[in-house]
Design an enzyme around this catalytic site. Structure first.
Site, PDB file in Angstrom:
ATOM      1  N   HIS B  49       0.819  -1.209   0.000  1.00  0.00           N
ATOM      2  CA  HIS B  49       0.000   0.000   0.000  1.00  0.00           C
ATOM      3  C   HIS B  49       0.857   1.265   0.000  1.00  0.00           C
ATOM      4  CE1 HIS B  49      -3.611   2.362   0.917  1.00  0.00           C
ATOM      5  NE2 HIS B  49      -2.892   3.024   1.803  1.00  0.00           N
ATOM      6  N   HIS B  95     -10.406   3.349  -0.404  1.00  0.00           N
ATOM      7  CA  HIS B  95     -10.537   2.865   0.975  1.00  0.00           C
ATOM      8  C   HIS B  95     -11.371   1.596   0.944  1.00  0.00           C
ATOM      9  CE1 HIS B  95      -9.706   4.795   5.112  1.00  0.00           C
ATOM     10  NE2 HIS B  95      -8.599   4.610   4.453  1.00  0.00           N
TER      11      HIS B  95
END
Lengths: 229, 755
Positions: B49, B95
């Site tokens: 990430h 998200h």
């Protein structure tokens, strides 16, 4: 007469102050954005409490904002007859501050609603003086807590004194008697849930709110003429 | 995993680092093994990430240059010049994993995070758009996720005072276990206020502003965002952060005032990897070192370990680098806006990132080269084309559907069924929960092809759209990406806007699967080709891997946010609604007209999905003639010589006409001549195709704008009356009342949610 100066109080969490300032300027006023710790309102001819989420709407909408240092100063102006307008969160704050009767609770559908909404002018006030009774308008609403409520005796007084200023034509939030806006007995303090500033220019696709804001600026001028210099 | 097994697993593996990565860290530390705190920080910063370790080599190939580009990829947000000394900051971020675990807070903090990226650049956040993907709404958990995500966006976005002015949502079974929540944000700033997150100046101070640091969101990036989903995912709930829009609103005002008054050298938001990332990255960006005093960080709870403090992803925090002379003024500003502020670090020339227990003369808890955390590994993962793709692409979905309907002349039922699909139906149920009018800027509101805003202080109008049809990329990642990018540009052209910049959110499955890496690199290639041909540089993006549940990857879903400008916001802007008696013209690339070109197809279409037909070839576009068609549409839209325009998108021509009809409450009478089957003519999909409504008197003038041989413009009928009629090769295929269409299209989504 010189331009009128309109105070626009900003609480932490307020977000419509720039919009209201834009509209005030558009309709010939001088917008004065004031932080909520301001207590000196000298030279202020009118007040518009803008929408938003003062103090995050925590506890209850408007419940903390009513204790801000600027509120007693606004109340003092209102006692002199200066026009005070509360839009959306501003309406909620005016109710919490007891400058207007009643309260605003969560919408009946338990959802935030942002949409164009039909209104009908019920009585003359600082925001409806240019509009005759029965005029239909379309103005956007933008709230979670816009469901107007009050006890029976308050409601009877509102009706008796003609304090209901605007009604929804298609009550979107469950408000008592479709109430969208009211004024105080003296008729210089007005609160409404719809946002006239969001509907005051052709480019935004709707200018139905322009006459409401022009009415308010008229009311400010009349109040200045009535007040000792 | 049992407690005993956990104890046997070395710490670095528990934290998601491989043995090779541990070895690399040891080398960076001059052959010293990292301590637990250092290991915790590396594990987050070197996670997929944060480090883009699998994707970086491909991301480098995006075209990123342009005269108007002020800041390209790699900063908090991309920034472009829009004239009048004004600039626009743009960013998109996902998200997905937090939203799958806790939809309200996952979506809310997604909005909060991206807004911080915008104002960290000195820009006032003025708009958000959301691209959402869910499974089918016949599943109760999907309905819960959908309602939760929409409420989270509404609850946070409205309260933080940033309008949500557009977006898109697609429901498809491949997202059932792994929904996607991509949020795009825009900010506006005077060019002079542009600020980069850099810590310069020996002796400058690092001030942490905003919320106290707690245990929420510990390891969000490494635990949630960098692994797939299975039945244990529920236990990851503590990794989801909790949002506080009120604090964020105060942070916005405080930070903008800070930057406007020149009190900060740099500002950086705290996102993934929290304080470790923000402090080390700002110092590295300024080629400096930084010392952090961990005891000075204001905490929400007691007993937190140094590692927890340093990697916590508590929301609504910003780091400002200020000179000692300005400190008092900065603290005064924080007091005014009622936010906490603590001086937690000091910039120096050491090129080291050091953490102290309590005071700069106390025990050193961590000491690493300042750039090491941000300089994660880069992988060239196996990249192999999925061999099944060839067989899948050979399936002739057009023919399968044509045969299914070979005896059907009347398509009223299919039309109504398509319009009732949640992916097609009106999204008013969603966007009426979002404040989309704040700032008196929204000229074209949600529900149109693209949103259009006026920017106070600039002459130009700004158009924004977000698009990403995973089904196409599942059939062919290269052509799918081309089609999505063209679709976004087509949407902008409907509101007269020239594309200026693209941000992408690349949502993919497990990068350790070679075929996933292949779809990824092909999508990047397709995107780049359209960006080059349309002079639309990539100014930022986000990669979200590991979108899989129980080992099954989602369809490769690149989401493109494209922003552009029109010279002036003034003038007539044609909408989706046509007028009574308008002549209706179908405008498309000539290449789309010829049957067999593959531009228009039922493969990946809404109709095919209704029958669970998931094979075939994605639309194959001629990029240049598609862009020429968009250019011509842009011109007639900008000039205001047409009364209506709508692009033919999901659900095909039928849906396009029906939506125009719903917007105007006016019917239409249309006849299509084509040598393709009725199913393809009515429901086939492929971008850069439009229906425009033109007043009869303007028709000749408008048709001249389509004289380029690459463009086809055909009069197909007229708007009017209260029936929607489409004849195909002289058979009346659709004949429905406007009111019936409108009722179904308007209410289908809300009904599906509340079933």
């Amino acid at each position: 007469m010189s331009q009128s100066t309109i105070a626009i109080p900003v609480f932490p969490g307020t977000n419509c102050e720039a919009d209201v300032a834009h509209a005030v300027t558009l309709f010939g006023g001088i917008a004065k954005v004031l932080y909520h710790d301001e207590t000196n309102l000298e030279g202020i001819d009118g007040v518009i409490i803008p929408g938003g989420f003062a103090h995050g709407d925590y506890l209850r909408t408007g419940a903390i904002a009513r204790f801000s240092p600027i509120m007693p100063a606004i109340e003092k102006l209102s006692q002199k007859g200066v026009p005070i307008l509360g839009v959306c969160n501003g309406f909620q704050i005016l109710c919490e501050a007891k400058m207007l009767p009643g309260a605003l609770q969560k919408n009946v559908g338990m959802k935030f609603i942002c949409q164009e909404t039909g209104l009908e002018v019920v009585s003359s006030s600082p925001i409806t003086s240019r509009l005759s009774q029965g005029t239909r308008l379309t103005i956007p609403i933008n709230h979670f807590e816009g469901n107007y409520t009050c006890d029976d005796s308050t409601y009877e007084n509102l009706v008796k004194n003609n304090q209901i200023v605007l009604r929804y034509t298609d009550n979107p939030n469950g408000s008592r008697d479709s109430i969208a806006g009211i004024c105080n007995e003296r008729r210089n303090v007005v609160g409404l849930m719809p946002h006239p500033e969001r509907a005051s220019e052709e480019i935004l696709g709707n200018s139905d709110g322009a006459e409401m804001l022009r009415s308010f600026m008229d009311a400010v001028v009349s109040s200045r003429m009535a007040l000792p210099a | 995993m049992t407690a005993t097994m956990e104890n046997q697993t070395p710490l670095h593996r528990q934290l998601g680092l491989t043995d090779d990565e541990l070895e690399a860290i040891t080398q960076v530390l001059d052959s010293r093994a990292p301590n637990d705190l250092e290991l915790a920080m590396f594990s987050v910063m070197w996670s997929e990430h944060c480090s883009y370790k699998s994707s970086r080599q491909y991301l480098k190939t995006f075209p990123t240059q342009g005269e108007h580009v002020l800041v390209g990829p790699g900063e908090g947000a991309g920034v472009i010049d829009i004239g009048d000394d004004m600039a626009l900051a743009i960013r998109i971020e996902s998200h997905n994993h937090p939203s799958a675990v806790e939809p309200y807070q996952g979506a809310a903090t997604g909005v909060g995070g991206i807004i911080r990226d915008i104002f960290s650049m000195g820009a006032r956040p003025i708009a958000c758009l959301d691209s959402l993907r869910f499974g089918n709404l016949d599943d109760a958990r999907t309905r819960y996720l959908t309602e939760g995500v929409v409420s989270g966006i509404s609850g946070y976005g409205n309260a933080v005072g940033v309008p949500t002015i557009g977006g898109e949502v697609i429901f498809d079974k491949c997202y059932k276990g792994n929904p996607l929540v991509n949020v795009m944000a825009l900010g506006v700033l005077p060019k002079s206020r542009l600020t980069l997150a850099k810590a310069s100046g020996d002796g400058n101070l690092a001030v942490l502003l905003g919320s106290a640091t707690g245990r929420d969101g510990i390891g969000g990036a490494s635990v949630l965002a960098s692994a797939g989903f299975d039945e244990t995912s529920e236990t990851k709930r503590p990794s989801v952060q909790v949002g506080d829009p009120f604090t964020e609103k105060k942070l916005i005002e405080a930070c903008l005032e800070l930057l406007e008054s020149g009190l900060a050298v740099g500002v950086q938001d705290l996102g993934a990897a929290g304080i470790s990332c923000a402090t080390s990255e700002t110092a590295a960006a300024g080629s400096m070192g930084i010392d952090v005093d961990i005891a000075k960080i204001h905490l929400r709870e007691t007993g937190m370990t140094p590692a927890e403090i340093m990697i916590s992803e508590s929301q609504e925090r910003m780091l400002a680098i200020v000179t000692p002379q300005n400190l008092d003024a900065v603290l005064g500003l924080a007091k005014k806006w009622e936010i906490d502020a603590s001086v937690i670090g000091k910039v120096n020339n050491s090129q080291r990132f050091r953490i102290f227990r309590d005071g700069f003369d106390s025990e050193i808890l961590a000491d690493v080269p300042v750039g090491a955390l941000g300089d994660g590994p880069e992988y060239n993962r196996p990249n192999i084309r999925d061999t099944q793709l060839d067989d899948r692409q050979k399936v002739d979905t057009n023919n399968i559907l044509a045969e299914k309907f070979s005896n059907t002349k009347n398509f009223n039922n299919e039309t109504l069924k398509v319009l009732a699909q949640p992916t097609i139906a009106s999204k008013a149920w969603i966007y009426s929960q979002y404040d989309h009018q704040l700032f008196l800027q929204t000229v074209v509101k949600p529900g149109a092809d693209a949103s259009l805003i006026r920017v106070h202080g600039a002459k130009a109008g700004v158009g924004i759209t977000v698009d990403g049809k995973g089904r196409w990329c599942a059939l062919d990642p290269y052509h799918g990406a081309v089609a999505i990018a063209i679709e976004a540009i087509a949407n902008l052209s409907c509101v007269g806007v020239v594309p200026k910049a693209l941000v992408n959110n690349l949502n993919f499955g497990n990068p350790e699967h070679p075929e996933v890496m292949n779809t990824f690199s092909e999508v990047v290639r397709g995107t780049s080709d359209v960006c080059l041909a349309s002079s639309t540089p990539v100014v930022g993006g986000n990669v979200s891997f590991y979108n899989e549940s129980n080992g099954v990857n989602i369809d490769p879903t690149p989401v493109f946010g494209v922003v552009g400008t029109r010279e002036s916001i003034e003038g007539k802007i044609p909408g989706v609604a046509f007028n009574e008696d308008d002549v209706l013209v179908l405008v498309e690339p000539m290449s789309a007209k010829s049957s067999g070109s593959g531009h228009v197809t039922l493969a990946g279409s809404e109709l095919a999905t209704m029958f669970d037909l998931r094979d075939g070839m994605a639309p194959v576009l001629d990029i240049n003639s598609s862009l020429k068609t968009c250019d011509a549409i842009r011109k007639v839209s900008y000039d205001g010589v047409i009364s209506a325009v709508h692009d033919i998108s999901d659900g095909g021509l039928v849906t396009c006409l029906a939506e125009m009809s719903c917007a105007s409450s006016i019917g239409f009478d249309v006849a299509i001549e084509s040598n393709s089957e009725t199913t393809l003519a009515l429901f086939g999909e492929g971008p850069a195709r439009f229906v425009i409504g033109v007043h009869q008197d303007d028709l000749a003038k408008v048709m001249k704008e389509f004289s380029d041989p690459a463009i086809s413009a055909t009069v197909i009928g007229r708007a009017g009356n209260d029936r929607c009629k489409i004849a195909h090769d002289s058979d009346l295929a659709v004949d429905l009342e406007v009111s019936e269409i409108k009722e179904i299209w308007s209410s289908a989504l809300s009904q599906a949610i509340h079933q």
